[in-house]
Design an enzyme around this catalytic site. Structure first.
Site, PDB file in Angstrom:
ATOM      1  N   HIS A  41     -78.203  39.450 -21.823  1.00  0.00           N
ATOM      2  CA  HIS A  41     -78.004  38.017 -22.408  1.00  0.00           C
ATOM      3  C   HIS A  41     -79.454  37.211 -23.010  1.00  0.00           C
ATOM      4  CE1 HIS A  41     -75.433  37.608 -18.895  1.00  0.00           C
ATOM      5  NE2 HIS A  41     -76.085  38.111 -18.313  1.00  0.00           N
TER       6      HIS A  41
ATOM      7  N   SER B 275     -84.838  40.759 -22.782  1.00  0.00           N
ATOM      8  CA  SER B 275     -83.740  40.778 -23.270  1.00  0.00           C
ATOM      9  C   SER B 275     -84.163  40.037 -25.035  1.00  0.00           C
ATOM     10  CB  SER B 275     -82.786  39.899 -22.500  1.00  0.00           C
ATOM     11  OG  SER B 275     -83.415  38.431 -22.369  1.00  0.00           O
TER      12      SER B 275
ATOM     13  N   ASN C 231     -87.000  37.274 -16.200  1.00  0.00           N
ATOM     14  CA  ASN C 231     -88.401  38.556 -16.037  1.00  0.00           C
ATOM     15  C   ASN C 231     -89.105  37.738 -17.077  1.00  0.00           C
ATOM     16  OD1 ASN C 231     -88.131  39.928 -18.766  1.00  0.00           O
ATOM     17  ND2 ASN C 231     -85.595  39.418 -18.193  1.00  0.00           N
TER      18      ASN C 231
ATOM     19  N   GLU D 291     -74.491  45.139 -10.957  1.00  0.00           N
ATOM     20  CA  GLU D 291     -75.474  46.534 -10.930  1.00  0.00           C
ATOM     21  C   GLU D 291     -74.185  47.007  -9.361  1.00  0.00           C
ATOM     22  OE1 GLU D 291     -78.756  47.283 -11.575  1.00  0.00           O
ATOM     23  OE2 GLU D 291     -78.700  49.041 -10.228  1.00  0.00           O
TER      24      GLU D 291
ATOM     25  N   HIS E 241     -75.240  48.165 -17.043  1.00  0.00           N
ATOM     26  CA  HIS E 241     -75.232  47.854 -15.614  1.00  0.00           C
ATOM     27  C   HIS E 241     -73.927  48.966 -15.244  1.00  0.00           C
ATOM     28  CE1 HIS E 241     -77.030  44.515 -15.136  1.00  0.00           C
ATOM     29  NE2 HIS E 241     -76.013  43.505 -16.218  1.00  0.00           N
TER      30      HIS E 241
ATOM     31  N   SER F  79     -84.311  33.118 -19.048  1.00  0.00           N
ATOM     32  CA  SER F  79     -84.492  34.434 -18.677  1.00  0.00           C
ATOM     33  C   SER F  79     -85.985  34.732 -18.057  1.00  0.00           C
ATOM     34  CB  SER F  79     -85.256  35.269 -19.986  1.00  0.00           C
ATOM     35  OG  SER F  79     -85.456  36.733 -19.960  1.00  0.00           O
TER      36      SER F  79
ATOM     37  N   CYS G  72     -85.211  47.675 -22.123  1.00  0.00           N
ATOM     38  CA  CYS G  72     -84.921  49.115 -21.775  1.00  0.00           C
ATOM     39  C   CYS G  72     -84.986  50.109 -22.036  1.00  0.00           C
ATOM     40  CB  CYS G  72     -85.662  48.581 -20.273  1.00  0.00           C
ATOM     41  SG  CYS G  72     -83.429  48.725 -19.923  1.00  0.00           S
TER      42      CYS G  72
ATOM     43  N   HIS H  92     -74.585  40.973  -7.463  1.00  0.00           N
ATOM     44  CA  HIS H  92     -74.794  42.015  -9.174  1.00  0.00           C
ATOM     45  C   HIS H  92     -73.843  42.811  -9.706  1.00  0.00           C
ATOM     46  CE1 HIS H  92     -77.660  43.397 -11.972  1.00  0.00           C
ATOM     47  NE2 HIS H  92     -78.396  42.297 -12.545  1.00  0.00           N
TER      48      HIS H  92
ATOM     49  N   THR I  74     -81.971  48.805  -9.097  1.00  0.00           N
ATOM     50  CA  THR I  74     -82.705  49.555 -10.560  1.00  0.00           C
ATOM     51  C   THR I  74     -84.075  48.590 -10.692  1.00  0.00           C
ATOM     52  OG1 THR I  74     -81.695  49.205 -11.994  1.00  0.00           O
ATOM     53  CG2 THR I  74     -81.469  51.261 -11.501  1.00  0.00           C
TER      54      THR I  74
HETATM   55 FE1  F3S Z   1     -82.738  49.423 -18.075  1.00  0.00          FE
HETATM   56 FE2  F3S Z   1     -81.836  51.477 -17.101  1.00  0.00          FE
HETATM   57 FE3  F3S Z   1     -83.895  50.123 -16.301  1.00  0.00          FE
HETATM   58  S1  F3S Z   1     -80.717  49.607 -17.641  1.00  0.00           S
HETATM   59  S2  F3S Z   1     -83.986  48.436 -16.412  1.00  0.00           S
HETATM   60  S3  F3S Z   1     -83.521  51.856 -17.825  1.00  0.00           S
HETATM   61  S4  F3S Z   1     -82.462  51.493 -14.269  1.00  0.00           S
END
Ligand code: F3S
Length: 280
Positions: free
Chosen positions: A40, A265, A223, A127, A75, A221, A12, A125, A165
């Site tokens: 990761h 990742s 996700n 974050e 994070h 992973s 991301c 977590h 988030t």
């Molecule tokens: Fe990535 Fe930032 Fe969204 S780390 S998942 S773009 S809050």
């Protein structure tokens, strides 16, 4: 064969930015340390180490000796950790994702105004731990609808609700409703980042148009596993792979269109390798 690669495949915005910042720092000076693993993914971590970027334990004792180049990962960290890190004479680069930074600002401002901060997310977590640390008063973390049903706070205070988030949007809306119905005065901030949702939406769209769908991701992973599951339901010929070496299309007689997506990742170069192998 036509190859369709998802634009949202892989890192991301926030993670890419943090990895780029770490690489950039390492060009100026090595070693560079990240406060906890930046991502990761074994391949990325090994690659970064070769460039002089190492991961340190995400705990204050790691930087107490001072004189280190430290990157705060996407994070984010608590205000206390950020300040201590700098005060010990380390050179700190803050790669906190701007979307997370925005939550830190909301929490700092609203707690200073006397509001009760409520965070929707997983308390352990990193974050969420970081977000809590920007509030000047204790926060309440609510994980799910069940906890929202049991929620109690000082009725004299306005609630300032924010979310981790990656929190699911539907769950966020439902939980705001549950708490609102209890009669609290609420200001709710939708701080959810749509990177994950967008990656899943685009993967489903591509899976509906192709003969074979490739999902690239790490073994552990979650996700990536979720992406695989979404694609598999739409396109039965969905294959999970970690790298281009795992790719085996020999079981298919003819493929006109192939789709590619990747978990959060997965680095770009692995996506490119798979793309090139498909084109060949
Ligand atoms: Fe990535 Fe930032 Fe969204 S780390 S998942 S773009 S809050």
């Amino acid at each position: 064969m036509e190859v369709i690669t998802a634009k949202s495949a892989g890192f991301c915005f926030g993670v890419r930015r943090a990895v780029d910042m770490a690489r950039q720092k390492a060009k100026e000076h090595t070693p560079v340390y990240t406060y906890g693993p930046i991502i990761h993914n074994e391949n990325v971590v090994a690659d970064l180490e070769e460039q002089g970027v190492f991961s340190m334990e995400a705990e204050p004792s790691s930087f107490a000796s001072g004189d280190k180049d430290i990157i705060i990962r996407s994070h984010g960290v608590t205000k206390e950790v950020a300040e201590k890190m700098a005060s010990f004479g380390n050179r700190v680069t803050d790669a906190t994702c701007p979307f997370v930074k925005k939550i830190h600002r909301i929490v700092a401002e609203h707690s200073a105004e006397g509001e009760q901060i409520v965070i929707f997310g997983t308390a352990s977590h990193p974050e969420v731990v970081g977000i809590k640390g920007w509030s000047s008063t204790p926060c309440i973390v609510v994980a799910d609808e069940k906890e929202a049903e049991m929620f109690v706070a000082d009725t004299q205070k306005t609630l300032c609700i924010v979310a981790q988030t990656t929190f699911p949007y539907k769950k966020f809306q439902d939980m705001v409703e549950i708490i609102k119905e209890k009669g609290y005065n609420i200001s709710a901030f939708n701080t959810i980042c749509n990177a994950t949702e967008e990656r899943q939406r685009e993967a489903a769209e591509i899976a509906s148009k192709v003969d074979v769908m490739l999902v690239i991701g790490g073994r552990n992973s979650s996700n990536s596993a979720k992406l695989f599951q979404i694609c598999k339901e739409i396109c039965p010929n969905t294959i999970f792979l970690q790298t281009a070496q795992d790719m085996d299309l020999s079981g298919f007689l003819s493929i006109d269109r192939i789709g590619i997506t990747a978990g959060a990742s997965t680095p770009n170069y692995i996506i490119k390798e798979v793309q090139t192998k498909c084109q060949k």
